[in-house]
Design a protein around this motif. Structure first.
Motif: not given
Length: 82
Positions: A3, A8-9, A11, A35, A37-38
């Protein structure tokens, strides 16, 4: 595959958004937080499968979404998924 720590996360939150309302925004913020998320992209559906074609164009619904999420990081309006 290892990983990447700089990944960047992002959604995707789709909907008709005809019109966008506080329920959409509150749900999106909750999902983004849960979650971690970014970024969470709100993408208006051009032709929703569960109802008729919206009266407002996808372009205008995107503009409404972009106005609604202004200043609500990590939410953003997007024309399409990444």
């Amino acid at each position: 595959m290892p990983k990447r720590s700089d990944a960047r996360r992002i959604g995707i939150f789709g909907g008709t958004f005809d019109p966008v309302h506080i329920g959409h925004l509150r749900s999106a913020l909750e999902v983004a937080e849960f979650m971690a998320l970014d970024e969470l992209r709100l993408v208006p559906s051009a032709r929703p499968p569960h109802r008729g074609t919206p009266q407002v164009s996808a372009q205008d619904r995107l503009a409404m979404v972009q106005l609604a999420v202004a200043g609500l990081a990590p939410l953003c309006g997007s024309r399409r998924a990444p």
